[in-house]
Design a protein around this motif. Structure first.
Motif, PDB file in Angstrom:
ATOM      1  N   GLN A  52     -38.706  24.742 -10.362  1.00 55.06           N
ATOM      2  CA  GLN A  52     -39.684  25.300 -11.289  1.00 55.06           C
ATOM      3  C   GLN A  52     -40.736  24.247 -11.583  1.00 55.06           C
ATOM      4  O   GLN A  52     -40.482  23.038 -11.466  1.00 55.06           O
ATOM      5  N   PRO A  53     -41.932  24.633 -11.967  1.00 62.49           N
ATOM      6  CA  PRO A  53     -42.998  23.647 -12.186  1.00 62.49           C
ATOM      7  C   PRO A  53     -42.807  22.862 -13.474  1.00 62.49           C
ATOM      8  O   PRO A  53     -42.347  23.395 -14.483  1.00 62.49           O
ATOM      9  N   TYR A  54     -43.176  21.574 -13.391  1.00 58.92           N
ATOM     10  CA  TYR A  54     -43.195  20.725 -14.587  1.00 58.92           C
ATOM     11  C   TYR A  54     -44.091  19.525 -14.287  1.00 58.92           C
ATOM     12  O   TYR A  54     -43.982  18.906 -13.223  1.00 58.92           O
ATOM     13  N   LYS A  55     -44.972  19.207 -15.227  1.00 64.38           N
ATOM     14  CA  LYS A  55     -45.898  18.096 -15.057  1.00 64.38           C
ATOM     15  C   LYS A  55     -45.681  17.076 -16.174  1.00 64.38           C
ATOM     16  O   LYS A  55     -46.160  17.265 -17.294  1.00 64.38           O
ATOM     17  N   PHE A  73     -44.791   6.532   2.446  1.00 60.01           N
ATOM     18  CA  PHE A  73     -44.015   7.776   2.428  1.00 60.01           C
ATOM     19  C   PHE A  73     -43.363   7.919   1.063  1.00 60.01           C
ATOM     20  O   PHE A  73     -42.652   7.012   0.610  1.00 60.01           O
ATOM     21  N   PRO A  74     -43.563   9.049   0.377  1.00 61.18           N
ATOM     22  CA  PRO A  74     -43.090   9.177  -1.002  1.00 61.18           C
ATOM     23  C   PRO A  74     -41.689   9.777  -1.114  1.00 61.18           C
ATOM     24  O   PRO A  74     -41.216  10.509  -0.244  1.00 61.18           O
ATOM     25  N   TYR A  75     -41.044   9.480  -2.234  1.00 67.96           N
ATOM     26  CA  TYR A  75     -39.814  10.137  -2.670  1.00 67.96           C
ATOM     27  C   TYR A  75     -40.146  10.886  -3.956  1.00 67.96           C
ATOM     28  O   TYR A  75     -40.884  10.380  -4.813  1.00 67.96           O
ATOM     29  N   VAL A  76     -39.611  12.091  -4.083  1.00 65.15           N
ATOM     30  CA  VAL A  76     -40.110  12.993  -5.109  1.00 65.15           C
ATOM     31  C   VAL A  76     -39.002  13.455  -6.045  1.00 65.15           C
ATOM     32  O   VAL A  76     -37.818  13.423  -5.706  1.00 65.15           O
ATOM     33  N   MET A  77     -39.404  13.895  -7.239  1.00 64.26           N
ATOM     34  CA  MET A  77     -38.513  14.518  -8.215  1.00 64.26           C
ATOM     35  C   MET A  77     -38.877  15.994  -8.357  1.00 64.26           C
ATOM     36  O   MET A  77     -40.047  16.381  -8.241  1.00 64.26           O
ATOM     37  N   THR A  78     -37.845  16.789  -8.616  1.00 63.73           N
ATOM     38  CA  THR A  78     -38.036  18.217  -8.842  1.00 63.73           C
ATOM     39  C   THR A  78     -37.194  18.648 -10.035  1.00 63.73           C
ATOM     40  O   THR A  78     -36.147  18.061 -10.300  1.00 63.73           O
ATOM     41  N   LEU A  79     -37.645  19.683 -10.730  1.00 61.23           N
ATOM     42  CA  LEU A  79     -36.891  20.288 -11.831  1.00 61.23           C
ATOM     43  C   LEU A  79     -36.333  21.615 -11.322  1.00 61.23           C
ATOM     44  O   LEU A  79     -37.082  22.478 -10.847  1.00 61.23           O
ATOM     45  N   LEU A  80     -35.024  21.773 -11.405  1.00 57.33           N
ATOM     46  CA  LEU A  80     -34.385  22.952 -10.831  1.00 57.33           C
ATOM     47  C   LEU A  80     -34.585  24.194 -11.706  1.00 57.33           C
ATOM     48  O   LEU A  80     -34.547  24.120 -12.936  1.00 57.33           O
ATOM     49  N   LYS A  81     -34.784  25.320 -11.044  1.00 58.26           N
ATOM     50  CA  LYS A  81     -34.885  26.597 -11.735  1.00 58.26           C
ATOM     51  C   LYS A  81     -33.526  26.930 -12.366  1.00 58.26           C
ATOM     52  O   LYS A  81     -32.483  26.787 -11.727  1.00 58.26           O
ATOM     53  N   GLY A  82     -33.543  27.321 -13.628  1.00 60.87           N
ATOM     54  CA  GLY A  82     -32.297  27.638 -14.317  1.00 60.87           C
ATOM     55  C   GLY A  82     -31.523  26.413 -14.753  1.00 60.87           C
ATOM     56  O   GLY A  82     -30.309  26.487 -14.985  1.00 60.87           O
ATOM     57  N   ALA A  83     -32.185  25.255 -14.875  1.00 55.56           N
ATOM     58  CA  ALA A  83     -31.518  24.008 -15.274  1.00 55.56           C
ATOM     59  C   ALA A  83     -30.723  24.211 -16.556  1.00 55.56           C
ATOM     60  O   ALA A  83     -31.276  24.675 -17.566  1.00 55.56           O
ATOM     61  N   PRO A  84     -29.415  23.890 -16.558  1.00 62.27           N
ATOM     62  CA  PRO A  84     -28.591  24.140 -17.749  1.00 62.27           C
ATOM     63  C   PRO A  84     -28.921  23.233 -18.925  1.00 62.27           C
ATOM     64  O   PRO A  84     -28.631  23.564 -20.067  1.00 62.27           O
ATOM     65  N   HIS A  85     -29.515  22.068 -18.657  1.00 61.10           N
ATOM     66  CA  HIS A  85     -29.928  21.149 -19.734  1.00 61.10           C
ATOM     67  C   HIS A  85     -31.435  20.913 -19.573  1.00 61.10           C
ATOM     68  O   HIS A  85     -31.879  19.798 -19.293  1.00 61.10           O
ATOM     69  N   LEU A  86     -32.194  21.965 -19.718  1.00 68.14           N
ATOM     70  CA  LEU A  86     -33.611  21.937 -19.358  1.00 68.14           C
ATOM     71  C   LEU A  86     -34.374  20.838 -20.082  1.00 68.14           C
ATOM     72  O   LEU A  86     -35.116  20.070 -19.466  1.00 68.14           O
ATOM     73  N   ALA A  87     -34.201  20.739 -21.386  1.00 71.76           N
ATOM     74  CA  ALA A  87     -34.951  19.740 -22.154  1.00 71.76           C
ATOM     75  C   ALA A  87     -34.604  18.326 -21.700  1.00 71.76           C
ATOM     76  O   ALA A  87     -35.487  17.470 -21.558  1.00 71.76           O
ATOM     77  N   ASN A  88     -33.314  18.068 -21.447  1.00 76.92           N
ATOM     78  CA  ASN A  88     -32.904  16.736 -21.008  1.00 76.92           C
ATOM     79  C   ASN A  88     -33.381  16.452 -19.592  1.00 76.92           C
ATOM     80  O   ASN A  88     -33.731  15.313 -19.263  1.00 76.92           O
ATOM     81  N   GLY A  89     -33.382  17.494 -18.740  1.00 80.08           N
ATOM     82  CA  GLY A  89     -33.910  17.317 -17.389  1.00 80.08           C
ATOM     83  C   GLY A  89     -35.375  16.936 -17.410  1.00 80.08           C
ATOM     84  O   GLY A  89     -35.816  16.066 -16.646  1.00 80.08           O
ATOM     85  N   LYS A  90     -36.140  17.567 -18.291  1.00 81.70           N
ATOM     86  CA  LYS A  90     -37.560  17.222 -18.410  1.00 81.70           C
ATOM     87  C   LYS A  90     -37.733  15.782 -18.895  1.00 81.70           C
ATOM     88  O   LYS A  90     -38.619  15.059 -18.424  1.00 81.70           O
ATOM     89  N   LYS A  91     -36.884  15.368 -19.831  1.00 77.49           N
ATOM     90  CA  LYS A  91     -36.971  13.980 -20.318  1.00 77.49           C
ATOM     91  C   LYS A  91     -36.692  12.980 -19.202  1.00 77.49           C
ATOM     92  O   LYS A  91     -37.305  11.912 -19.140  1.00 77.49           O
ATOM     93  N   LEU A  92     -35.737  13.318 -18.312  1.00 78.36           N
ATOM     94  CA  LEU A  92     -35.451  12.430 -17.185  1.00 78.36           C
ATOM     95  C   LEU A  92     -36.667  12.316 -16.280  1.00 78.36           C
ATOM     96  O   LEU A  92     -37.045  11.213 -15.862  1.00 78.36           O
ATOM     97  N   LEU A  93     -37.307  13.452 -15.986  1.00 72.97           N
ATOM     98  CA  LEU A  93     -38.502  13.408 -15.145  1.00 72.97           C
ATOM     99  C   LEU A  93     -39.630  12.636 -15.830  1.00 72.97           C
ATOM    100  O   LEU A  93     -40.373  11.888 -15.173  1.00 72.97           O
ATOM    101  N   ASP A  94     -39.752  12.810 -17.148  1.00 68.83           N
ATOM    102  CA  ASP A  94     -40.742  12.029 -17.898  1.00 68.83           C
ATOM    103  C   ASP A  94     -40.509  10.534 -17.698  1.00 68.83           C
ATOM    104  O   ASP A  94     -41.453   9.763 -17.460  1.00 68.83           O
ATOM    105  N   PHE A  95     -39.241  10.123 -17.799  1.00 67.12           N
ATOM    106  CA  PHE A  95     -38.924   8.696 -17.734  1.00 67.12           C
ATOM    107  C   PHE A  95     -39.210   8.129 -16.347  1.00 67.12           C
ATOM    108  O   PHE A  95     -39.713   7.009 -16.221  1.00 67.12           O
ATOM    109  N   THR A  96     -38.887   8.877 -15.293  1.00 69.85           N
ATOM    110  CA  THR A  96     -39.092   8.341 -13.942  1.00 69.85           C
ATOM    111  C   THR A  96     -40.558   8.055 -13.658  1.00 69.85           C
ATOM    112  O   THR A  96     -40.878   7.208 -12.825  1.00 69.85           O
TER     113      THR A  96
END
Length: 679
Positions: free
Chosen positions: A441-444, A593-616
Motif C-alpha cells: 500500500q502507498p506511504y510517503k 543499485f537501490p534497496y527499498v522499503m514497502t508497507l504491506l497491505k493489511g499490515a496488522p500493526h499499521l501505525a508501528n509499520g509506518k513508524k519503522l519506515l519513517d525511521f529508515t
C-alpha cells in the motif's frame, strides 16, 4: 633451528607475474590457459621447488585447503550456529572444515589442537578456556601457526579474534532485569576456569548492578551435577531470595528454569530469567526465553574470512567486535510487589535517570509493542543496529528476520488474506513486483521527496532507503605488483589475465547490475545491450572467473584479485575484515543499485509499520546505513569519520542511479543474449 620456509602459491604467482588463480588453474589442469603462460608458471614451480600437498590442492604454507575448528563443546547450539557460518564461508571459498572439541576441559585443549594439526590443516579457528592465559595459544604462537579466536576476546593485539563485548552483554542483561523492577539479582555462570566468556559476562553484570546501587548479586558457578542443583536450592530457598536471574548462556538458562520448577518456583511468576546467546530453541519453549543475542553464525563466517586473509598474508591480525542485542521473552517479567515495595520504589526512582542514559534497553522496549518486517537480517546492512536504535527511540520491538527478498515475497503472497508482516525490505526491482502483485500500500515518509526519481514509486508503494555502487573490489596484495585498474578499458589489458571475476549476469542480481553498468558506460541503453555483449566477449580473452554465487571470500583469499561488486562489500573488507582492499568506480562510469522499503497491505500493526519506515528514511536511520557502508538514499549530512570511509563525492558522481522499471523490464532479454553470445 627452523627449517627453510616452503615456497607458497603466492611466491609462484609473484615470480611468474600472474594471479594466484592462474597458478591454481595451471597446477590443476584448468582450461583456457595460454600455453606460454602455463609454461612460465611451470618453470617457476620447478625453479622454486614448489610442491602441492598430498591432497593435490594449491596451498598456503604447504598445507591443505582445510581449516580446523576447536570448540569447547558440540552440545551448545550457539557453537553449532557458529560452525554453520564457518562452513558456509568455507564452501564458498572451496575449503573444507575439520571440527573437534575440548569438552570444556582446559587440559584437553592442547591434545585436541594437536589432533587438528596432525591433519595438516592450513589454519585454526579456536575457542579456548582462557584467552589471557592459554598454553594452547602460546604453543600456536611459538610454532607460527595461523589462527583466529572466536567467542574469546584477547587482551593481546597480535592475537586475531572475532567476538562480542561480553562485559557489555552481561551489563545489558542486568539492566534488562532492573528495568522490570528487580532489585535482588543472582547469576548462574559456567565455571570461570573453563570459560573466560562466563567470567567477563559476570564482571559486566556485577558492574551494572553496582552502578544501580543494588546489593551484590549471588553467584552460582554451575556444572549441573547433583551438587550444583543443591547450590541452586540453597540460594532460592533462603529468605530474601533473588527475583531476577541471569544465566551466562541460554543452555544454562533452560536447565536452570527446569531446576527452579523442581523447587516449586514459577518462571516468571516467582523468578525472572534471562540468558545469553539467543539460541533458536529458546523461542520454542514456554515461557519463551529472554536473551542477549550474539550473532553466532556471522561470528563464524567472519572468523573464517579473517583466517583466509591471514593465510593469504593479505591482512594483519585484527580484533573484530560484533554487536549483541536484546531479545525479549516471556521468562522476564515485572517484579512481583513485596513487603519492601517502598524501598523498591525509591530504588526505581533513583535508577530512572541512570538507566535512560546508560542502557540501550529502555523501559518502553519491554512493553513489547511490535512491528514485523520481513527480510531484515541482523548481519546484513547492520539491520541489528538499525532495529536497536528504532526500539530505543520509539519503544517498538521489531524482531530480526533472515528471509531474503524472494522468501519475503513468497511469505507475503502466502499470507495475503491474513498478513503477518507490516513491512518488507527488498532488493530494487522486487519492490516493483510486490506492487504488481498487489501486496503493498502507498506511504510517503518524511524525506520521501528527497529520494531521487527512479528510486521510488511516485505514489509511495516502494522507495529506496540506501544503495550500493557497482565498481571494482580489488585485493591489492593479490595483484602481483600490478597497478589497481581504474577503468573498464583497463580490465581488457592482458596484464590482468586470470585476475578478473564477475558473477554470472544471466542468473545473479549483482552480475546483471554489473552488465547494466558496463553497458551504460559504453554508450548502451536499457533497450540496447550490444555494448555490454561486445565488452564481455572481449573480456573472455582475459579468462575471467565467473562464479554463480557471492565471491567475497575468494577476493579476500586472493583467488579473485578483481571482482565486479558493490562498494559496501569492499568497504566491509577494508574496514571490518582489515583486508588490503581498494574500491574503484571506473572512469567511464557505473551505476548505483537501490534497496527499498514497502508497507504491506493489511499490515496488522499499521501505525508501528509506518513508524519503522519513517525511521529508515530519517537522518538518524540514514546515518546508520552509512555506518554499514551503504550510500544513504537522501542527501543527509554524515559525520566526518563516516564520510571519510567512502570515496570522494567526485568519484560517486560517475555512478548514475539505475532506472528500476527499465532494469526489470530488460533483464530476461539481456540474459538470453548473454547465454547465446557470450557464455
Amino acid at each position: 633451528m627452523k627449517s627453510q620456509p616452503r615456497p607458497t602459491l603466492h611466491d609462484v604467482a609473484a615470480q611468474a607475474g600472474v594471479s594466484i588463480a592462474t597458478v591454481s588453474r595451471v597446477l590443476n589442469g584448468g582450461a583456457r590457459i595460454r600455453p606460454e603462460t602455463a609454461q612460465r608458471v611451470q618453470e617457476v614451480v620447478r625453479a622454486l621447488g614448489f610442491r602441492p600437498n598430498r591432497m593435490g590442492r594449491d596451498l598456503r604454507r604447504g598445507q591443505s585447503r582445510a581449516v580446523g575448528v576447536l570448540l569447547p563443546t558440540l552440545a551448545n547450539p550457539v557453537f553449532a550456529d557458529s560452525v554453520s557460518g564457518i562452513q558456509e564461508a568455507a564452501r564458498e571459498a572451496g575449503w573444507t572444515v575439520l571440527i573437534t572439541s575440548s569438552d570444556y576441559d582446559p587440559a584437553q585443549e592442547r591434545a585436541a589442537m594437536e589432533g587438528l594439526l596432525a591433519e595438516r590443516v592450513a589454519g585454526l579457528i579456536v575457542t579456548v578456556a582462557d584467552a589471557e592465559r592459554s598454553p594452547t595459544l602460546d604453543a600456536l604462537d611459538e610454532a607460527g601457526q595461523p589462527y583466529v579466536l572466536f567467542h574469546n576476546e584477547s587482551p593481546f593485539p597480535e592475537r586475531a579474534s572475532v567476538a562480542v563485548d561480553n562485559e557489555a552483554a552481561g551489563a545489558d542483561a542486568a539492566r534488562a532485569l532492573i528495568a522490570q523492577g528487580h532489585r535482588r539479582l543472582a547469576m548462574v555462570a559456567g565455571r570461570f576456569l573453563a570459560s573466560d566468556r562466563s567470567r567477563r559476562r559476570h564482571r559486566g553484570f556485577m558492574q551494572a548492578v553496582a552502578e544501580a546501587g543494588l546489593p551484590a548479586p549471588a553467584l552460582i558457578e554451575a556444572d549441573f551435577n547433583a551438587e550444583e542443583a543443591a547450590a541452586l536450592g540453597d540460594v532460592f530457598t533462603a529468605s530474601g531470595r533473588p527475583t531476577g536471574l541471569f544465566c551466562s548462556n541460554d543452555l544454562l538458562a533452560l536447565r536452570t528454569i527446569a531446576g527452579l520448577r523442581a523447587l516449586g518456583l514459577a518462571v516468571p511468576g516467582d523468578v525472572s530469567v534471562i540468558g545469553m546467546d539467543g539460541i533458536n530453541v529458546g523461542q520454542l519453549i514456554s515461557p519463551s526465553l529472554a536473551s542477549i543475542v550474539q550473532p553466532a553464525r556471522e561470528m563464524g563466517r567472519r572468523a573464517f574470512l579473517h583466517l583466509l586473509a591471514r593465510l593469504a598474508e593479505a591482512s594483519p591480525p585484527a580484533q573484530i567486535r560484533l554487536s549483541h542485542r536484546y531479545r525479549p521473552g516471556q521468562s522476564l517479567a515485572a517484579a512481583t510487589p513485596r513487603s519492601d515495595h517502598a524501598m523498591l520504589r525509591r530504588t526505581m526512582l533513583t535508577l530512572t535517570g541512570a538507566l535512560a542514559a546508560s542502557t540501550a534497553i529502555s523501559r518502553r522496549a519491554f512493553a513489547q509493542e511490535t512491528a514485523i518486517c520481513y527480510n531484515c537480517p541482523p548481519e546484513w546492512a547492520d539491520w541489528a543496529g538499525q532495529l536497536k536504535a528504532f526500539q530505543q527511540k520509539t519503544g517498538i520491538f521489531v524482531p530480526a528476520d533472515d528471509k531474503n527478498s524472494g522468501q519475503a515475497m513468497a511469505a507475503a503472497l502466502a499470507e495475503r488474506a491474513h498478513p503477518v508482516a507490516d513491512a518488507m525490505y527488498l532488493g530494487g526491482q522486487v519492490g516493483i513486483q510486490a506492487k504488481q502483485d498487489g501486496l503493498t500500500q502507498p506511504y510517503k515518509p518524511a524525506g520521501f521527496d528527497q529520494v531521487p526519481a527512479g528510486q521510488k514509486d511516485p505514489d509511495g508503494y516502494w522507495f529506496a532507503i540506501h544503495s550500493g555502487t557497482l565498481g571494482f573490489f580489488v585485493n591489492k596484495a593479490a595483484l602481483g605488483g600490478k597497478p589497481v585498474p581504474q577503468s573498464w578499458a583497463d580490465l581488457l589489458k592482458p596484464d590482468y589475465s586470470g585476475m578478473i571475476g564477475y558473477l554470472d549476469p544471466s542468473s545473479a542480481a549483482v552480475g546483471y547490475v554489473g552488465a547494466v553498468a558496463v553497458n551504460l558506460a559504453m554508450g548502451g541503453s536499457y533497450t540496447d545491450f550490444t555494448p555490454a555483449i561486445t565488452y564481455f566477449k572481449k573480456l573472455q580473452a582475459n579468462q575471467p572467473i565467473v562464479p554463480k554465487q557471492t565471491a567475497y571470500a575468494r577476493v579476500l583469499s586472493g583467488e579473485i584479485p578483481i571482482l565486479l561488486d558493490y562498494d559496501f562489500d569492499a568497504y566491509r573488507a577494508k574496514y571490518t575484515d582489515k583486508a588490503p582492499v581498494e574500491f574503484v568506480i571506473p572512469r567511464e562510469g557505473s551505476v548505483s543499485f537501490p534497496y527499498v522499503m514497502t508497507l504491506l497491505k493489511g499490515a496488522p500493526h499499521l501505525a508501528n509499520g509506518k513508524k519503522l519506515l519513517d525511521f529508515t528514511l530519517s537522518d538518524e536511520g540514514q546515518a546508520l546505513w552509512a555506518k554499514a557502508y551503504l550510500r544513504p538514499a537522501r542527501p543527509v549530512a554524515l559525520p566526518p569519520e563516516i564520510e571519510a570511509r567512502f570515496l570522494p563525492a567526485s568519484d560517486y558522481a560517475r555512478a548514475r542511479p539505475v532506472d528500476l522499471a527499465a532494469l526489470a523490464a530488460a533483464q530476461k532479454g539481456f540474459a538470453a543474449r548473454y547465454l547465446a553470445e557470450v557464455s
